[in-house]
Design a protein around this motif. Structure first.
Motif, PDB file in Angstrom:
ATOM      1  N   VAL A 176       0.848  -1.187   0.000  1.00  0.00           N
ATOM      2  CA  VAL A 176       0.000   0.000   0.000  1.00  0.00           C
ATOM      3  C   VAL A 176       0.890   1.245   0.000  1.00  0.00           C
ATOM      4  O   VAL A 176       0.661   2.200  -0.731  1.00  0.00           O
ATOM      5  CB  VAL A 176      -0.918  -0.008   1.239  1.00  0.00           C
ATOM      6  N   ASN A 177       1.933   1.179   0.797  1.00  0.00           N
ATOM      7  CA  ASN A 177       2.878   2.288   0.834  1.00  0.00           C
ATOM      8  C   ASN A 177       3.535   2.484  -0.532  1.00  0.00           C
ATOM      9  O   ASN A 177       3.685   3.598  -1.016  1.00  0.00           O
ATOM     10  CB  ASN A 177       3.926   2.004   1.911  1.00  0.00           C
ATOM     11  N   GLY A 178       3.896   1.373  -1.161  1.00  0.00           N
ATOM     12  CA  GLY A 178       4.505   1.446  -2.498  1.00  0.00           C
ATOM     13  C   GLY A 178       3.554   2.082  -3.497  1.00  0.00           C
ATOM     14  O   GLY A 178       3.950   2.920  -4.309  1.00  0.00           O
ATOM     15  N   TYR A 179       2.281   1.685  -3.419  1.00  0.00           N
ATOM     16  CA  TYR A 179       1.289   2.276  -4.316  1.00  0.00           C
ATOM     17  C   TYR A 179       1.187   3.773  -4.099  1.00  0.00           C
ATOM     18  O   TYR A 179       1.158   4.566  -5.029  1.00  0.00           O
ATOM     19  CB  TYR A 179      -0.079   1.624  -4.071  1.00  0.00           C
ATOM     20  N   ALA A 180       1.129   4.161  -2.816  1.00  0.00           N
ATOM     21  CA  ALA A 180       0.952   5.570  -2.498  1.00  0.00           C
ATOM     22  C   ALA A 180       2.152   6.385  -2.965  1.00  0.00           C
ATOM     23  O   ALA A 180       2.020   7.433  -3.592  1.00  0.00           O
ATOM     24  CB  ALA A 180       0.754   5.734  -0.999  1.00  0.00           C
ATOM     25  N   ARG A 181       3.343   5.847  -2.690  1.00  0.00           N
ATOM     26  CA  ARG A 181       4.534   6.587  -3.078  1.00  0.00           C
ATOM     27  C   ARG A 181       4.659   6.637  -4.590  1.00  0.00           C
ATOM     28  O   ARG A 181       5.044   7.655  -5.164  1.00  0.00           O
ATOM     29  CB  ARG A 181       5.774   5.918  -2.478  1.00  0.00           C
ATOM     30  N   GLY A 182       4.323   5.520  -5.223  1.00  0.00           N
ATOM     31  CA  GLY A 182       4.379   5.469  -6.685  1.00  0.00           C
ATOM     32  C   GLY A 182       3.485   6.537  -7.298  1.00  0.00           C
ATOM     33  O   GLY A 182       3.877   7.226  -8.234  1.00  0.00           O
ATOM     34  N   ALA A 183       2.286   6.685  -6.740  1.00  0.00           N
ATOM     35  CA  ALA A 183       1.363   7.665  -7.303  1.00  0.00           C
ATOM     36  C   ALA A 183       1.878   9.078  -7.085  1.00  0.00           C
ATOM     37  O   ALA A 183       1.860   9.920  -7.992  1.00  0.00           O
ATOM     38  CB  ALA A 183      -0.007   7.513  -6.664  1.00  0.00           C
ATOM     39  N   ALA A 184       2.386   9.348  -5.864  1.00  0.00           N
ATOM     40  CA  ALA A 184       2.884  10.696  -5.584  1.00  0.00           C
ATOM     41  C   ALA A 184       4.091  11.018  -6.468  1.00  0.00           C
ATOM     42  O   ALA A 184       4.163  12.083  -7.095  1.00  0.00           O
ATOM     43  CB  ALA A 184       3.252  10.817  -4.113  1.00  0.00           C
ATOM     44  N   SER A 185       5.014  10.082  -6.545  1.00  0.00           N
ATOM     45  CA  SER A 185       6.214  10.309  -7.345  1.00  0.00           C
ATOM     46  C   SER A 185       5.867  10.393  -8.814  1.00  0.00           C
ATOM     47  O   SER A 185       6.358  11.257  -9.539  1.00  0.00           O
ATOM     48  CB  SER A 185       7.207   9.172  -7.139  1.00  0.00           C
TER      49      SER A 185
END
Lengths: 590, 630
Positions: free
Chosen positions: A300-309
């Protein structure tokens, strides 16, 4: 955002396909393990009432199968992980190249408005964010869906009631994952922004360290740092909080489901409705899911960071440079090399820095441009290589509108020597040959000699191989400008624009440079922008610019005779009590 | 996409490139997986949070123990509640309740371990960055002069981030180890024969790891080094983008960057291959262990030596057993990176601070503004003195111009006054106090400095003029801007004093930046002002403003000016002529002209600035001066 990244991943069809196949195998093997273990438990319990020997055979067979399945799982997990990482790395590479290419093409007006620290952060941290997303989250989430999906099917068909109880954690985990992903995404976005501003604070502090020391302002600087740093820290803390709540709640839901299985399944075993092995299958299945459920939190963290980045990266990648080749643009064809400004205006938001400027530079002629600061002199220098486009009017070289020409051919033909010289961390030779990287050494030396830098370079410890730039030998302002001149003449430009590029060079050296360049520029159009009259008084035409308009034009003598602004400036620049003119000692070379 | 290859240009040889391909010495600092020294140093930063960390480790332990309990409870369920002979409902209910209690502990411990570990890791990260940054504010300029900012930034950002990962993993690795020991203990306790048989696979794993390690280590390092080269290339291109575009070097740079990025891609790929290789190995061993449990455990159960529950518990443990081993393998990469990063961070922190306050340093207050140099000898490299036995005095309120050819020691003189460096011999006194006896902070408040190249920060014009003077009022700022003649152009800007400056003040002209830096010096309101006059000629309008501003600036202050403009030099109360680190002449302009020495000769050469006079002319002037002296 995810769609875009996924679309990029689709470029690697084969890897993706192999990865997906591996996922199915991995999930299959993974799920076979609890079934085999369940069988083993039942066999061991001798439930089938077999003879001891046959039970032993059955156990050995199960063990062999279990071993084979584990090996199979290991290999498919390897393939799956490798494909995920490989696609991630390729996408990271692709994004880096796209980003690099885009930054190189985005025009001056863009670069003037952004901080380099911010651009660098995006190019490094945000590319990493997207890469990590692809690598650890994208394929693995498919794996999880397949694993849980197949497991669901198996368990529900085996025993509907117990299956439903085992899987009761799934909706809760899904709901938490969605909530956390959204919260983390906005948090990551702000955190990246704050880290960018922290970078900016540190970068400027180190760049201006002498000012910091001179004003004994360490305290002030530490306050600035702490301000930026604490803001980032509190965002990071919030992030940790979301993550901790999330991961622990997900595990809790999972473990509660397991307790329920234990209770209900246990009752059924007691009632004889189920075998001990059957229950073991459910429990083993759940213990296989324990690790993946913990991973969901990280994913979930990876998804969130991926979207922000991804958002931060794509916002740059989606920019269209406002200066680019028209479709069907042609190479510049120079017949004579006549530059002409036709009624050119330029400015932002209604405020014009240039207003209806027209002039013409013939090959072999020099036009001097002078005027108070902010009058629009430098704008002229930036318009010739099309760093910006005029808002009104147009500029031609041999009758070809600059906007119809390919940028590369234009910029190769126009040499602009700027006031601020950027040095790359490289040898003197490579800096001089920057625009013509395949130039033979003797041309590099010749250009340096023209710029009156040759003697100095030869006296340096490593000669032309001496490193300059941030880590190298520090050059004085004048030396940097001379290097910049050498760099520009390496390109053998058909038109040369000197944008206040001799301000730090003393008048005598400047005259020597001009004398050396005379041969080079004899059939070329030259524009000299300067506030030092001695630099341009010999020009064929001098334009005096004020508030974006040409207010006076003519030769030096004509303008002096006019008795206007130019004359005032001339009076101002002549040293009050001097009897000799600076140019006189050099014999007035022109 | 702009792809064009060198080959299309029919060039066989590589271009003259500004971005190097190989690693620089800086990146060659290869990290050990475990460096005792780094770990020891690191513990100091961790120790600050020891109370929190004890809680965290307690949470990790509770979490681990409760995790080990689950299979044991399941075992009890099988053996006590579900045993074929005597099923027992109440026993089942009780065990499920015990299970729920364990779940509760597990949940709470899980939450706190994640929360505390995460937060402490973030804090340590920020602390270390701060420590490094603070240290950079203190270490002497001679270190900063030699260091590339980009390199420092990569330590402040990348290396610190690598350590954060380390803190997080380290605590979880402790958990993993505890779990491993716990599981081994539980297995042996349940049935030592089966336990030992299962553990028989461990030595194989150990051997495989030992073979694998050196390869993996090299691959991971290579990936890291190539990645830092790519970052450097990107940063340089962003900083020099104007030159790139102006010279149309986009294609060449793109190709060069491609080479670096591809290198990195290959290196990262190799590292991945080595990383995932461990997966089938670990799984094969898991399979072997499970097979052993099934065959031997099954036989035991059949033979009635053990109960079914023990076998179930074993199977569940074997599943868990390899999880910590697998994650410890993964952590290895992080650990190694952290060691390399730690070394790079401590390298910065270890740069000695040679200029610092004495234990009982005086706070300078209300001094008269006099300056005295007493037999000062100083240089940057041993045996190469720049200043040789220099002595002079400046009276309060006096303006002294330092004049001399490049390399004569003017800048060093002013730098010593500010105690950027310490003298080798002799002493520098401000207001009668040796600069080494006073606090650096108070010295800075008494001595202001205007640099040759004005440096402006991002932010508004207002903030830039105010800079470190936190108690400055708006009126004071406007007044300072008026005094230096900057007010007019500031008001013409779109947002006046609130206009945001571009990076390094890019939206102002050099002259305007200079005026802002003057205003900043006025606001700082120091007794002594050091001014390094810009060599670059500035447009005549601003130049006039600057000359007027200079007078305002020096009013009521002691001034030491590294002067280039003849106008500035002539209006100084006194001129000190330096050559080769010695004072050769001193006096007012007219006196020096009358003296007919070096100054008079140089002056008559009519150069715009003394710094730009070619060496041979200086030699000639020196000779002429010597001849006329004799």
């Amino acid at each position: 955002m995810y769609v875009r990244i996924t679309r990029m991943a689709l470029h690697y069809r084969w890897r993706l396909a192999i990865g997906l196949v591996a996922i199915f195998f991995a999930a299959g093997f993974q799920l076979a393990i609890p079934i085999l273990i369940g069988n083993a438990v039942d066999t061991a319990n001798n439930l089938f009432g077999d003879a001891d020997a046959r039970a032993k055979d059955a156990l050995v067979l199960t063990a062999i199968l279990l071993f084979a399945v584990s090996v199979g799982r290991g290999f498919s997990a390897m393939v799956q992980n490798y494909m995920g990482e490989s696609i991630g790395q390729h996408i990271g590479y692709e994004l880096r190249m796209l980003y690099y290419e885009k930054l190189q093409r985005l025009s001056f007006s863009y670069h003037a408005g952004v901080h380099t620290g911010d651009l660098i952060t995006r190019g490094i941290l945000d590319v990493e964010g997207v890469r990590m997303f692809v690598q650890t989250a994208l394929l693995r989430s498919v794996f999880l869906v397949v694993l849980i999906g197949t497991g669901m099917y198996l368990m529900l068909t085996k025993d509907l009631q117990l299956g439903l109880i085992s899987l009761s954690f799934v909706p809760f985990v899904a709901w938490r994952a969605t909530v956390a992903r959204l919260r983390l995404r906005s948090n990551w976005y702000s955190l990246q922004e704050k880290l960018s501003s922290l970078t900016k604070v540190m970068d400027e502090n180190l760049g201006g360290i002498r000012v910091v020391r001179a004003f004994a302002s360490q305290k002030h600087e530490m306050m600035k740092f702490d301000g930026a740093s604490n803001e980032a820290l509190s965002l990071a803390n919030i992030q940790v909080g979301i993550r901790a709540t999330n991961i622990s709640l997900m595990s809790l839901a999972f473990m509660l489901a397991m307790a329920a299985v234990l209770w209900v399944g246990g009752l059924r075993v007691i009632d004889g409705e189920m075998t001990a092995g059957g229950l073991t299958q459910f429990l083993a299945f759940m213990s296989i899911l324990l690790q993946p459920v913990r991973q969901i939190g990280m994913m979930v963290n990876g998804y969130a960071r991926g979207a922000a980045s991804g958002g931060r990266l794509f916002s740059v990648l989606d920019l269209e440079p406002d200066i680019q080749d028209k479709p069907g643009a042609k190479d510049l064809e120079i017949t004579e090399g006549v530059l002409e400004f036709h009624n050119v205006s330029f400015g932002y938001e209604g405020e014009h820095t240039l207003n209806g400027v027209s002039f013409k530079v013939q090959p072999g002629h020099t036009v001097g441009i002078v005027g108070p600061p902010g009058s629009g002199k430098s704008t002229i220098a930036h318009l010739v290589p099309r760093f910006y486009d005029p808002v009104d009017g147009y500029i031609t070289i041999d009758g070809q509108d600059l906007r119809d020409i390919k940028l590369e051919s234009l910029r190769r033909a126009v040499g602009v020597v700027e006031q601020d010289t950027f040095l790359f961390t490289a040898s003197v030779e490579h800096n001089v040959a920057y625009g013509d990287p395949w130039a033979p050494d003797d041309r590099v030396e010749l250009a340096s000699q023209y710029a009156q830098l040759g003697d100095y370079i030869e006296r340096l410890p490593g000669g032309y191989d001496t490193m300059v730039g941030e880590r190298g030998v520090s050059l004085s302002g004048g030396q940097r400008q001379r290097l910049s001149i050498a760099r520009s003449i390496m390109l053998k430009p058909r038109l040369i624009v000197f944008d206040d590029s001799t301000a730090a060079i003393d008048a005598a050296t400047e005259q020597r440079i001009r004398a050396a360049l005379a041969e080079l520029t004899k059939d070329r159009a030259t524009i000299i922008i300067s506030h030092r009259l001695s630099s341009l008084m010999h020009a064929d035409e001098i334009l005096f610019i004020d508030e974006g308009k040409i207010v006076e034009r003519g030769t030096h003598d004509e303008l002096l005779a006019l008795g206007g602004h130019y004359n005032d400036l001339y009076e101002l620049q002549i040293r009050p009590s001097e009897d000799s003119h600076p140019l006189d000692d050099e014999g007035g070379a022109s | 996409m702009a792809t064009r290859r060198f080959s299309e240009r029919t060039h066989e040889i590589p271009p003259k490139a500004s971005i190097r391909r190989g690693p620089t010495t800086d990146e060659e600092v290869f990290g050990e997986a475990f460096n005792g020294q780094v770990v020891g140093r690191f513990i100091k930063y961790v120790a600050v949070y020891r109370k929190l960390l004890f809680v965290a480790i307690a949470a990790v332990l509770v979490f681990t123990v409760s995790s080990i309990t689950f299979p044991l409870i399941v075992k009890s369920v099988y053996d006590e509640a579900l045993s074929e002979g005597a099923p027992d409902r109440s026993r089942l209910a009780m065990l499920v309740i015990v299970f729920l209690v364990a779940v509760g502990f597990n949940f709470i411990a899980n939450f706190f371990q994640e929360l505390i570990v995460g937060r402490v890791a973030e804090r340590i990260l920020f602390d270390m960055r701060r420590a490094m940054y603070l240290h950079l504010q203190r270490i002497s300029l001679s270190f900063m002069d030699k260091t590339e900012i980009g390199k420092l930034m990569s330590r402040l950002q990348g290396d610190v981030a690598a350590l954060q990962e380390f803190v997080e993993t380290a605590v979880f690795a402790i958990g993993d180890l505890v779990l491993l020991v716990g599981i081994i203990g539980a297995m042996v306790w349940l049935d030592w024969r089966l336990g030992l048989m299962t553990l028989a696979v461990l030595p194989t794993l150990l051997i495989v790891r030992i073979i694998w390690l050196p390869f993996a280590r090299r691959a991971f390092l290579r990936a890291r080094v190539t990645s830092s080269i790519v970052s450097g290339a990107l940063a340089e291109n962003i900083n020099g983008v104007r030159v790139v575009q102006g010279m149309s070097r986009e294609y060449v740079n793109y190709d060069l960057f491609d080479i670096r990025a591809s290198d990195n891609l290959r290196a990262a790929n190799l590292a991945s291959k080595l990383g995932v290789m461990m997966l089938p190995i670990v799984d094969t061993l898991t399979g072997a262990a499970m097979a052993i449990v099934v065959v031997m455990g099954g036989f035991f159960v059949l033979g009635g030596t053990i109960e079914t529950g023990v076998m179930v518990a074993f199977v569940l443990f074997v599943q868990r057993f390899f999880d910590p081993i697998r994650s410890l393998t993964m952590h290895y990469n992080v650990l190694q990176r952290a060691m390399a990063s730690g070394e790079r961070i401590f390298e910065v922190i270890d740069v000695p601070v040679d200029i610092k306050d004495k234990p009982n340093a005086i706070v300078l207050e209300d001094i008269d503004g006099s300056i005295e140099f007493e037999n000062v000898t100083f240089g940057y490299f041993p045996d190469q003195p720049i200043l040789k036995d220099i002595s002079f005095k400046v009276k309060p309120g006096e303006t002294v111009a330092l004049v001399g050819p490049t390399g004569s020691g003017k800048t060093s003189t002013t730098a010593l006054l500010h105690r950027f460096y310490d003298v080798w011999e002799g002493s520098v006194k401000v207001g009668g106090h040796d600069v080494r006896d006073v606090t650096l902070d108070s010295l800075g408040k008494q001595v202001a400095m205007v640099l040759q190249e004005p440096f402006l920060f991002s932010g508004t014009i207002f903030e830039n003029i105010k800079y470190a003077k936190d108690d400055a009022t708006r009126e004071g700022i406007v007044e300072a801007a008026r005094a230096v003649g900057a007010h007019e152009f500031i008001m013409k800007l779109p947002d006046g004093y609130e206009t945001e400056l571009e990076q390094r003040g890019g939206n102002l002209s050099l002259g305007q930046r200079q005026l802002i830096s003057f205003a900043r010096a006025i606001v700082a309101d120091a007794k002594i002002l050091i001014l390094d006059e810009a060599t670059a000629s500035i447009d005549s309008y601003t130049e006039m403003l600057i000359q007027q501003a200079l007078h305002r600036l020096l009013e009521g202050r002691t001034g030491m000016v590294i002067a280039h403009r003849l106008a500035t030099i002539r209006s100084a109360d006194r001129i000190i002529v330096l050559q080769d680190g010695r004072i050769i002449e001193t006096g007012h302009h007219d006196e020096l002209m009358e003296l007919g020495g070096l100054y008079a000769h140089l002056y008559s050469m009519n150069y715009a600035s003394f710094d730009d006079i070619p060496d041979e002319l200086i030699q000639r002037a020196t000779q002429a001066a010597q001849e006329s002296a004799t």
